[in-house]
Design a protein around this motif. Structure first.
Motif, PDB file in Angstrom:
ATOM      1  N   UNK A 285      -3.486  -5.586  -3.166  1.00 55.28           N
ATOM      2  CA  UNK A 285      -3.839  -5.196  -4.537  1.00 55.28           C
ATOM      3  C   UNK A 285      -2.771  -4.274  -5.118  1.00 55.28           C
ATOM      4  N   UNK A 286      -2.340  -3.277  -4.330  1.00 52.54           N
ATOM      5  CA  UNK A 286      -1.321  -2.336  -4.805  1.00 52.54           C
ATOM      6  C   UNK A 286      -0.010  -3.054  -5.076  1.00 52.54           C
ATOM      7  N   UNK A 287       0.347  -3.998  -4.198  1.00 55.62           N
ATOM      8  CA  UNK A 287       1.586  -4.745  -4.397  1.00 55.62           C
ATOM      9  C   UNK A 287       1.599  -5.516  -5.704  1.00 55.62           C
ATOM     10  N   UNK A 288       0.497  -6.214  -5.989  1.00 54.53           N
ATOM     11  CA  UNK A 288       0.418  -6.968  -7.247  1.00 54.53           C
ATOM     12  C   UNK A 288       0.410  -6.009  -8.437  1.00 54.53           C
ATOM     13  N   UNK A 289      -0.313  -4.875  -8.295  1.00 54.80           N
ATOM     14  CA  UNK A 289      -0.354  -3.882  -9.371  1.00 54.80           C
ATOM     15  C   UNK A 289       1.041  -3.342  -9.685  1.00 54.80           C
ATOM     16  N   UNK A 290       1.807  -2.994  -8.646  1.00 52.06           N
ATOM     17  CA  UNK A 290       3.146  -2.434  -8.877  1.00 52.06           C
ATOM     18  C   UNK A 290       4.094  -3.485  -9.451  1.00 52.06           C
ATOM     19  N   UNK A 291       3.913  -4.743  -9.070  1.00 58.38           N
ATOM     20  CA  UNK A 291       4.754  -5.800  -9.638  1.00 58.38           C
ATOM     21  C   UNK A 291       4.565  -5.893 -11.143  1.00 58.38           C
ATOM     22  N   UNK A 292       3.330  -5.665 -11.607  1.00 61.61           N
ATOM     23  CA  UNK A 292       3.044  -5.695 -13.047  1.00 61.61           C
ATOM     24  C   UNK A 292       3.418  -4.365 -13.696  1.00 61.61           C
TER      25      UNK A 292
END
Length: 642
Positions: A285-292
């Motif tokens: 979840x954090x990885x996808x959040x930081x990508x955005x």
């Protein structure tokens, strides 16, 4: 100890901490050493507020770099580097390479008496097409004449790790191919590409989703290193400035998310360690959040968060492997070794980016080596996992086979018996359906549950009716009447089936069929032939009757044209036909004579060369006006009728 002995130590202390400038010596490029990576002679100044110009910063006190590669970790400051270059070669132009492609902007100034006389720029925030030299990393030409010395100022800004690895050389020593990839990098890229396609191939063979997750992980690893070494920007988006600044952090974030998803599936964490399962889900979840968020947040903040995420993810993956292995997951063995190699490379790279370790060939390239080992070991781990799954399946299948053998002995006869019953019932159903509907209609109804009505342009309708049937039925016993009708209609069915004509229905004592519904060739000839065979059959039946028995005289009408055919109703549905052709065929029968075949002019035109006829002229037909009619006279040979 005497004070005179303390003085050299004090001077050495001042030198070590940069209070005395011993780096004033020039960086010499000579004929014998045409390429130099400076290990001394470099000075730096930290411009905390990014407010100095080349002239004002030149007046500031620069500190000595204790090594050739400037590594300032993660910093929001602007850094200035100052050094002198002495050209002792025969060439009048040198080149400087900065081998770290993640710098936002680099401004190069050649100074004279504290004033810039040459200004050049490059970096991630600039279009590669407008650069002086198109290269995966940053190259600048230095117009320093042979035998002269020039002072250089570099102003560097970046949101990434602050690395400024310098190399100064003659122009001729650099290769300007534009896509320089070292042997180590080329081998690494090749390994990753092979592994991507290898694991996708296995996925399509085994249909195991874990291979897709792993291929995605390898893909993002490939993206990471092509961006890290500058080849992605050079080859794919040389003019996309915004993506240049975001690409590395987006890829690192998605790599963390993809690797966490892979570990969850591969290690079966939901079964072996639920707390690690939820931990890695959180990393996803954090990885996808930081990508955005990378496109909306401060780049320095995002860069630090992504760096910490990569580190935390690598540690979490290693812990997950160890815990899963300890709990009996044999497939985790190679997984642990793979992520230990990856973690070692990632730690070296992160510590270098944070400025804890120096930037050199070892710390810069060990991440590639560790990643290569990780990719190979994980591929072996997947192969080992597949072997384990296969062995477990084989063991389970053997037990299941033993159970099934015992059950099959009991069930085999019952299955055969039931199959035969079902087959028999199916055949009965098929036969019954085919007796009600044409084969093509029955197939369409079975496949789609409905039959679409169709228009048929060239068909011939044959209509028969018994003369004075009402009077005959009053005199005959009911069972005898039905028996005789059944006998006659069965023979009619046999005749039209032989000729490929489709029966539509019987209406009381009337019989309706159509030639050409599914094969339009010679439909009129088929209908006339059927009429003759039916007429001759009934004549033979009447001749065999004894004196006093009721004779069934038959009228036959035929007309050719077009009609609409379809299925109506949902209960006791029937295949039927509609149109003027059907009505005219009925009129032909009504205006005929007992024992005669009355055909229309349309049918006559289609078969006039095959039979002999008696013209009847134009006769009035109900609701149809005047219609040309003909009696079909020619009979078939007697041996064609049973």
């Amino acid at each position: 100890m005497e004070h005179k002995h303390l003085l050299p130590l004090f001077i050495l202390f001042l030198i070590l901490f940069g209070y005395f400038d011993i780096s004033g010596q020039s960086i010499v490029i000579s004929a014998s050493q045409s390429s130099v990576k400076p290990v001394s002679g470099l000075q730096y100044f930290e411009d905390i507020h990014s407010s100095y110009s080349p002239i004002t910063v030149y007046q500031q006190r620069f500190l000595n770099l204790k090594e050739g590669n400037a590594n300032f970790g993660l910093s929001r400051s602007t850094y200035w580097l100052k050094f002198s270059v002495h050209n002792q070669t025969k060439e009048d132009r040198l080149a400087i390479k900065i081998g770290y492609p993640l710098l936002d902007s680099i401004d190069l100034f050649i100074m004279k008496d504290g004033v810039p006389i040459v200004h050049k720029r490059n970096g991630f925030k600039y279009n590669l097409f407008v650069s002086e030299i198109k290269y995966p990393v940053y190259l600048f030409y230095l117009p320093i004449a042979s035998g002269t010395e020039s002072e250089i100022l570099l102003r560097v800004r970046t949101h990434s790790s602050f690395q400024v690895p310098l190399e100064i050389a003659t122009e001729s020593s650099f290769i300007h191919s534009g896509g320089e990839i070292s042997l180590l990098q080329g081998v690494y890229y090749g390994i990753l590409l092979v592994m991507i396609f290898y694991n996708l191939f296995i996925f399509f063979s085994l249909k195991e989703i874990v291979y897709v997750y792993y291929s995605v992980c390898i893909f993002f690893s490939l993206c990471f290193f092509t961006i890290f070494y500058g080849h992605a920007r050079y080859a794919f988006w040389p003019d996309n400035i915004e993506w240049n600044q975001h690409s590395m952090k987006v890829v690192m974030s998605l790599l963390s998310a993809a690797s966490a998803a892979f570990a969850i599936v591969f290690l079966e964490l939901k079964n072996f360690a639920k707390w690690l399962f939820y931990t890695l889900r959180g990393i996803m979840v954090v990885g996808v959040f930081l990508a955005i968020a990378n496109f909306y947040m401060d780049l320095h903040t995002v860069n630090l968060m992504v760096t910490l995420l990569i580190l935390f993810n690598a540690i979490a993956m290693l812990v997950a492997g160890i815990v899963s292995w300890a709990k009996g997951n044999r497939a985790a063995r190679l997984f642990v070794l793979a992520w230990a190699a990856y973690l070692a490379g990632a730690l070296l790279l992160i510590l270098r980016n944070l400025g804890v370790l120096p930037a050199n060939t070892f710390t810069s390239h060990f991440a590639s080596i560790g990643s290569s080992l990780e990719v190979i070991l994980l591929s072996l781990a997947l192969a080992d996992k597949y072997s384990l799954i296969k062995a477990e399946k084989e063991k389970a299948q053997e037990a299941l086979i033993a159970i099934q053998k015992n059950a099959n002995i009991t069930l085999d006869n019952k299955v055969k018996e039931r199959t035969q019953q079902l087959q028999s019932e199916t055949e009965k159903t098929e036969s019954l359906l085919l007796n009600i509907l044409p084969a093509q209609v029955a197939d369409e109804l079975k496949n789609s549950g409905k039959y679409l009505a169709r228009r048929h342009e060239n068909v011939s309708v044959l209509f028969t009716d018994f003369v004075n049937f009402s009077q005959i039925s009053e005199k005959m016993d009911a069972e005898q009447l039905v028996f005789e009708l059944d006998t006659y209609f069965k023979k009619f069915d046999e005749i039209i089936t032989q000729l490929g004509i489709e029966k539509i229905k019987t209406i009381g004592d009337a019989y309706l069929c159509v030639a050409g519904l599914h094969n339009n060739d010679d439909h009129a000839l088929q209908a006339c032939t059927a009429g003759i065979m039916i007429r001759n059959y009934m004549a033979k039946v009447n001749e065999s009757k004894k004196h006093g028995e009721s004779k069934f005289e038959l009228r036959i009408g035929i007309h050719s044209g077009n009609l609409v055919a379809g299925v109506v109703g949902s209960k006791k549905f029937a295949y039927d036909i509609w149109g003027d052709t059907v009505n005219l065929a009925a009129r032909m029968e009504q205006h005929g004579s007992p024992g005669q075949i009355n055909i229309s002019g349309d049918t006559f035109e289609l078969v006039k060369h095959h039979f002999t006829f008696t013209p009847r002229g134009s006769l009035p037909a109900k609701n149809k006006g005047e219609v040309n009619m003909y009696f079909l006279e020619e009979e078939l040979p007697s041996d064609s009728v049973e």
